[in-house]
Design a protein around this motif. Structure first.
Motif, mmCIF file in Angstrom:
data_model
loop_
_atom_site.group_PDB
_atom_site.id
_atom_site.type_symbol
_atom_site.label_atom_id
_atom_site.label_comp_id
_atom_site.label_asym_id
_atom_site.label_seq_id
_atom_site.Cartn_x
_atom_site.Cartn_y
_atom_site.Cartn_z
ATOM 1 N N SER A 1 0.813 -1.224 0.000
ATOM 2 C CA SER A 1 0.000 0.000 0.000
ATOM 3 C C SER A 1 0.846 1.274 0.000
ATOM 4 O O SER A 1 0.299 2.378 0.033
ATOM 5 N N ASP A 2 2.181 1.126 -0.064
ATOM 6 C CA ASP A 2 3.065 2.300 -0.019
ATOM 7 C C ASP A 2 4.446 1.917 -0.546
ATOM 8 O O ASP A 2 5.302 1.481 0.198
ATOM 9 N N ILE A 3 4.639 2.058 -1.874
ATOM 10 C CA ILE A 3 5.893 1.641 -2.493
ATOM 11 C C ILE A 3 6.647 2.832 -3.089
ATOM 12 O O ILE A 3 6.168 3.494 -3.998
ATOM 13 N N TRP A 4 7.840 3.056 -2.534
ATOM 14 C CA TRP A 4 8.759 4.038 -3.100
ATOM 15 C C TRP A 4 9.974 3.271 -3.586
ATOM 16 O O TRP A 4 10.354 2.241 -3.025
ATOM 17 N N LEU A 5 10.600 3.811 -4.631
ATOM 18 C CA LEU A 5 11.881 3.273 -5.071
ATOM 19 C C LEU A 5 12.671 4.367 -5.776
ATOM 20 O O LEU A 5 12.138 5.404 -6.123
ATOM 21 N N SER A 6 13.959 4.110 -5.932
ATOM 22 C CA SER A 6 14.839 5.075 -6.567
ATOM 23 C C SER A 6 15.330 4.513 -7.899
ATOM 24 O O SER A 6 15.742 3.364 -7.983
ATOM 25 N N ILE A 7 15.231 5.362 -8.932
ATOM 26 C CA ILE A 7 15.741 5.024 -10.259
ATOM 27 C C ILE A 7 16.528 6.234 -10.742
ATOM 28 O O ILE A 7 15.990 7.347 -10.780
ATOM 29 N N HIS A 8 17.775 6.024 -11.106
ATOM 30 C CA HIS A 8 18.653 7.114 -11.563
ATOM 31 C C HIS A 8 18.647 8.288 -10.588
ATOM 32 O O HIS A 8 18.481 9.442 -10.991
ATOM 33 N N TYR B 1 10.656 7.779 -6.506
ATOM 34 C CA TYR B 1 9.301 7.688 -7.042
ATOM 35 C C TYR B 1 8.382 6.959 -6.071
ATOM 36 O O TYR B 1 8.789 5.992 -5.436
ATOM 37 N N ASN B 2 7.126 7.398 -6.015
ATOM 38 C CA ASN B 2 6.085 6.688 -5.292
ATOM 39 C C ASN B 2 5.263 5.985 -6.367
ATOM 40 O O ASN B 2 4.474 6.617 -7.066
ATOM 41 N N VAL B 3 5.455 4.671 -6.509
ATOM 42 C CA VAL B 3 4.798 3.924 -7.579
ATOM 43 C C VAL B 3 3.603 3.114 -7.076
ATOM 44 O O VAL B 3 3.121 2.219 -7.779
ATOM 45 N N THR B 4 3.104 3.459 -5.902
ATOM 46 C CA THR B 4 1.981 2.725 -5.313
ATOM 47 C C THR B 4 0.789 2.668 -6.263
ATOM 48 O O THR B 4 0.220 1.600 -6.495
ATOM 49 N N GLU B 5 0.404 3.811 -6.836
ATOM 50 C CA GLU B 5 -0.768 3.860 -7.720
ATOM 51 C C GLU B 5 -0.548 3.097 -9.024
ATOM 52 O O GLU B 5 -1.502 2.711 -9.682
ATOM 53 N N TYR B 6 0.706 2.902 -9.406
ATOM 54 C CA TYR B 6 1.013 2.262 -10.676
ATOM 55 C C TYR B 6 1.099 0.738 -10.583
ATOM 56 O O TYR B 6 1.125 0.048 -11.595
ATOM 57 N N GLU C 1 4.802 -7.926 -8.567
ATOM 58 C CA GLU C 1 5.948 -8.534 -7.880
ATOM 59 C C GLU C 1 7.275 -7.885 -8.266
ATOM 60 O O GLU C 1 8.176 -7.780 -7.447
ATOM 61 N N VAL C 2 7.378 -7.460 -9.511
ATOM 62 C CA VAL C 2 8.608 -6.816 -9.970
ATOM 63 C C VAL C 2 8.865 -5.554 -9.148
ATOM 64 O O VAL C 2 9.990 -5.301 -8.713
ATOM 65 N N LEU C 3 7.808 -4.782 -8.923
ATOM 66 C CA LEU C 3 7.951 -3.561 -8.122
ATOM 67 C C LEU C 3 8.185 -3.895 -6.652
ATOM 68 O O LEU C 3 8.998 -3.255 -5.989
ATOM 69 N N MET C 4 7.511 -4.919 -6.161
ATOM 70 C CA MET C 4 7.669 -5.307 -4.757
ATOM 71 C C MET C 4 9.097 -5.782 -4.464
ATOM 72 O O MET C 4 9.620 -5.559 -3.385
ATOM 73 N N ASP C 5 9.742 -6.409 -5.443
ATOM 74 C CA ASP C 5 11.112 -6.893 -5.248
ATOM 75 C C ASP C 5 12.083 -5.766 -4.933
ATOM 76 O O ASP C 5 13.072 -5.974 -4.238
ATOM 77 N N ARG C 6 11.833 -4.577 -5.459
ATOM 78 C CA ARG C 6 12.734 -3.435 -5.248
ATOM 79 C C ARG C 6 12.113 -2.346 -4.381
ATOM 80 O O ARG C 6 12.699 -1.286 -4.210
ATOM 81 N N ALA C 7 10.947 -2.609 -3.831
ATOM 82 C CA ALA C 7 10.270 -1.619 -2.989
ATOM 83 C C ALA C 7 11.179 -1.177 -1.852
ATOM 84 O O ALA C 7 11.825 -1.993 -1.207
ATOM 85 N N GLY C 8 11.276 0.127 -1.653
ATOM 86 C CA GLY C 8 12.096 0.667 -0.580
ATOM 87 C C GLY C 8 13.575 0.699 -0.898
ATOM 88 O O GLY C 8 14.392 0.953 -0.020
ATOM 89 N N GLY C 9 13.939 0.465 -2.150
ATOM 90 C CA GLY C 9 15.356 0.428 -2.497
ATOM 91 C C GLY C 9 15.663 1.060 -3.843
ATOM 92 O O GLY C 9 14.860 1.783 -4.410
ATOM 93 N N VAL C 10 16.842 0.736 -4.352
ATOM 94 C CA VAL C 10 17.315 1.268 -5.628
ATOM 95 C C VAL C 10 16.978 0.262 -6.727
ATOM 96 O O VAL C 10 17.308 -0.914 -6.617
ATOM 97 N N ALA C 11 16.317 0.739 -7.784
ATOM 98 C CA ALA C 11 15.877 -0.146 -8.862
ATOM 99 C C ALA C 11 16.469 0.233 -10.215
ATOM 100 O O ALA C 11 16.005 -0.240 -11.242
#
Length: 143
Positions: free
Chosen positions: A39-46, A50-55, A64-74
């Motif tokens: 319900s609250d996914i942020w990640l860093s790219i370059h 980003y807050n990609v929760t809505e996406y 699952e792809v987003l959950m694997d990197r949730a809270g980290g660098v992707a």
């Protein structure tokens, strides 16, 4: 006493900024790491956050792809997949801010293309040419 004064002046000169070019406060990796639930996914790219929760539900690669990197660098995962220009533009609407300069990938030596491999490859060419030249020289004068 003068050494301490110089150190203090240097510390002021290298003080890290607290805001990005748009005036937003920088977002640390520690803060990003606090956002890793469905319900609250942020990640860093370059180096952007980003807050990609809505996406999540719309992500073509699945949640699952987003959950694997949730809270980290992707960044590496994002580039490995080879996202389209449209996918890159879509990210803009989820951008929250940027990582502080001290936490950015290039500063930590964690570069996307792994420049170490390029350095080894670039060094192999002159070594190979030298070996060929030495072999030719040896062969020419020994025969």
């Amino acid at each position: 006493a003068s050494i301490t004064m110089c150190q203090a002046e240097n510390a002021e000169k290298v003080a890290e900024p607290t805001q990005d070019e748009q005036g937003r406060p920088f977002i640390s990796l520690a803060t990003v790491a606090q956002h890793k639930t469905r319900s609250d996914i942020w990640l860093s790219i370059h180096d952007k956050v980003y807050n990609v929760t809505e996406y999540m539900e719309n992500h073509p690669g699945g949640e699952e792809v987003l959950m694997d990197r949730a809270g980290g660098v992707a960044t590496e995962d994002f580039e490995d997949v080879g996202h389209s220009r449209d996918a890159r533009k879509q990210l803009d609407k989820y951008e929250l801010g940027m990582l502080p300069p001290s936490e950015r990938a290039a500063k930590k030596g964690d570069t996307e293309g792994s420049s170490e491999g390029g350095g080894v490859g670039a060094m192999a060419i002159p070594v190979l040419l030298a070996a060929i030249g030495a072999g030719y020289y040896y062969y020419s004068y020994m025969m």
